[in-house]
Enzyme design. Structure first.
Site, PDB file in Angstrom:
ATOM      1  N   GLY A  54       0.827  -1.208   0.000  1.00  0.00           N
ATOM      2  CA  GLY A  54       0.000   0.000   0.000  1.00  0.00           C
ATOM      3  C   GLY A  54       0.858   1.253   0.000  1.00  0.00           C
ATOM      4  O   GLY A  54       0.519   2.269  -0.621  1.00  0.00           O
ATOM      5  N   ASP A  80       0.100  -0.452  13.306  1.00  0.00           N
ATOM      6  CA  ASP A  80       0.597  -1.733  12.786  1.00  0.00           C
ATOM      7  C   ASP A  80       0.846  -2.749  13.898  1.00  0.00           C
ATOM      8  O   ASP A  80       1.073  -3.933  13.625  1.00  0.00           O
ATOM      9  CB  ASP A  80       1.896  -1.518  11.997  1.00  0.00           C
ATOM     10  CG  ASP A  80       1.631  -0.824  10.660  1.00  0.00           C
ATOM     11  OD1 ASP A  80       0.463  -0.784  10.229  1.00  0.00           O
ATOM     12  OD2 ASP A  80       2.589  -0.317  10.052  1.00  0.00           O
TER      13      ASP A  80
HETATM   14  C1  S3P Z   1       2.680   3.431   6.520  1.00  0.00           C
HETATM   15  C2  S3P Z   1       1.578   3.985   7.070  1.00  0.00           C
HETATM   16  C3  S3P Z   1       0.513   3.211   7.735  1.00  0.00           C
HETATM   17  C4  S3P Z   1       0.979   1.805   8.064  1.00  0.00           C
HETATM   18  C5  S3P Z   1       1.725   1.155   6.938  1.00  0.00           C
HETATM   19  C6  S3P Z   1       2.939   1.982   6.550  1.00  0.00           C
HETATM   20  C7  S3P Z   1       3.671   4.321   5.879  1.00  0.00           C
HETATM   21  O1  S3P Z   1      -0.591   3.122   6.864  1.00  0.00           O
HETATM   22  O2  S3P Z   1      -0.116   0.996   8.426  1.00  0.00           O
HETATM   23  O3  S3P Z   1       2.160  -0.130   7.314  1.00  0.00           O
HETATM   24  O4  S3P Z   1       4.813   3.896   5.648  1.00  0.00           O
HETATM   25  O5  S3P Z   1       3.315   5.466   5.595  1.00  0.00           O
HETATM   26  P1  S3P Z   1      -1.715   4.289   6.831  1.00  0.00           P
HETATM   27  O6  S3P Z   1      -1.004   5.528   6.487  1.00  0.00           O
HETATM   28  O7  S3P Z   1      -2.671   3.892   5.753  1.00  0.00           O
HETATM   29  O8  S3P Z   1      -2.318   4.277   8.196  1.00  0.00           O
END
Ligand code: S3P
Length: 409
Positions: A77, A296
């Site tokens: 993501g 996380d």
């Molecule tokens: C992350 C932000 C978080 C986290 C992901 C890594 C990042 O997600 O859960 O594992 O590196 O910016 P969200 O920004 O969607 O909360």
């Protein structure tokens, strides 16, 4: 512990759009940061590794090349959401795709602000594939984050590098701040809000980045050290950025015997050695502003709670429903299979701990953090635990099972 995944993605992306060759020390071999590198390669960014150092040959803000096929973000993501911010400001079009899990995650949260800035983004029912028609004449916006998300914040700030005037992101609950730190942006606190601004063409010099060890990976071993009798583990050089490390304070508040030694700064981030010893844990309540800064760690916190006396309640954690899997549903099902007393809420879960858990066959639902959390639960459960598709751990921690085996021995 492996290098920090969040910092690694950002070091690669910023190196790619800086002028000249950057060096990244400790770039992780885990699948997610490797997805970022392979997308960058398709965008014409060359990189090679020599003696443990990754050299990334940056081409400046406008030096990326149009990809000749969709960019595959795998399970990541962070790759998809952050790179979209950069691609929105290009003079070419691109398409981002992901694996089945990433293809179910919400992308309107990045498409909406990017459209407001003047990019054209097409999704399918709010999901990937993300089709981006880049626009080198983006407009700066002031954007108040509707969800506490470092990925959305970072996406808008990266697009702000390409937008006329100033782009400001307002966050009312803190989320991890690596992007603003690494870009050297000023952050203004106004009441409970933080305002983070960036201007078109903000300079990103080529440089050496060093990636500290991942607190989110350490969280599994901190919990193992607490719940397994006669343990003592020392975790060296772990990142302790306060927008990431709330789980440490929570575990200590539960009675976790953890000492912080040798606190120091490493590549602009606070780090320390953590020593954890077997502990007798008590329940805790986690909600509100704490949630985004330990988001996380909620799966492993649920495991700690199952071995703590009393009822632990975790609320305001709706975001867990849209992670690599629905992590509330996954933890409720898995802990129940092991005999734990668990209540499910739309925005969290409550675990009444202190009863022995029994080994079971559980599913990780193709989610690295669920696989690793259940591995730690299995260490202490009576009898054998089998975790289906446990190889998913390699999304963030390729050596997890070997290290666990070594420590358990
Ligand atoms: C992350 C932000 C978080 C986290 C992901 C890594 C990042 O997600 O859960 O594992 O590196 O910016 P969200 O920004 O969607 O909360």
């Amino acid at each position: 512990m492996p290098p920090d995944k969040s910092i690694a993605h950002r070091s690669a992306l910023l190196s790619a759009i800086s002028e000249g060759t950057s060096q990244i020390v400790n770039y992780p071999s885990s699948a997610d940061p490797q997805s970022t590198l392979s997308c960058l390669r398709q965008l014409g960014i060359e990189h090679e590794e020599e003696d443990g150092i990754l050299y990334v040959h940056g081409k400046g803000l406008n030096g990326l090349q149009a990809p000749n096929k969709p960019l595959d973000c795998g399970n990541s993501g962070t790759t998809m959401r952050l790179i979209s911010g950069i691609l929105a400001g290009q003079d070419f079009d691109s398409t981002l795709v992901g694996d089945p899990s990433l293809s179910k995650r919400p992308m309107a949260r990045i498409a909406n602000p990017l459209k407001e800035m003047g990019a054209s983004i097409e999704l399918t029912e709010g999901h990937a594939p993300v089709h981006i028609k880049g626009n080198p004449d983006l407009q700066g916006i002031t954007y108040e984050l509707p969800v506490a998300s470092a990925q959305v914040k970072s996406c808008v700030l990266l697009a702000g590098l390409y937008a006329a005037d100033e782009t400001t992101v307002i966050e009312s609950k803190s989320s991890r701040d690596h992007t603003e730190r690494m870009l050297g942006l000023s952050v203004f606190s106004l009441g409970s809000q933080k305002h983070i601004s960036i201007r078109k063409g903000h300079r990103i010099p080529a440089r050496t980045w060093s990636v500290p060890r991942d607190f989110s990976a350490a969280a599994f071993f901190l919990t193992a050290g607490c719940i397994v009798p006669n343990s003592e583990l020392r975790l060296q050089g772990v990142g302790l950025n306060t927008t990431r490390s709330a789980f440490l304070n929570v575990l200590q508040a539960m009675g976790g015997q953890i000492t912080i030694e040798n606190e120091r700064e490493f590549a602009g981030e606070p780090i320390a050695d953590l020593v954890v010893r077997s502990s007798s844990l008590n329940s805790v309540k986690v909600d509100g502003e704490l949630v985004p800064i330990l988001i996380d760690e909620v799966p492993i916190l649920s495991v700690a709670a199952a071995f703590a006396s009393g009822r632990t309640e975790i609320r305001d954690a709706h975001e867990l429903r849209v992670k690599e899997t629905d992590r509330i549903d996954a933890m409720v099902k898995n802990l129940r299979l092991m005999g734990a007393d668990v209540e499910e809420f739309e925005d969290g879960l409550a675990i009444t701990g202190g009863q022995p858990l029994k080994g079971a066959t559980v599913d990780c639902y193709d989610d690295h953090r669920i696989a690793m959390a259940m591995g730690i639960a299995g260490l202490r459960a009576q009898g054998e635990t089998t975790i289906k598709d446990a190889h998913f751990a390699s999304v963030s921690f390729p050596d997890f099972w070997d290290q666990l085996d070594e420590m358990a021995a």
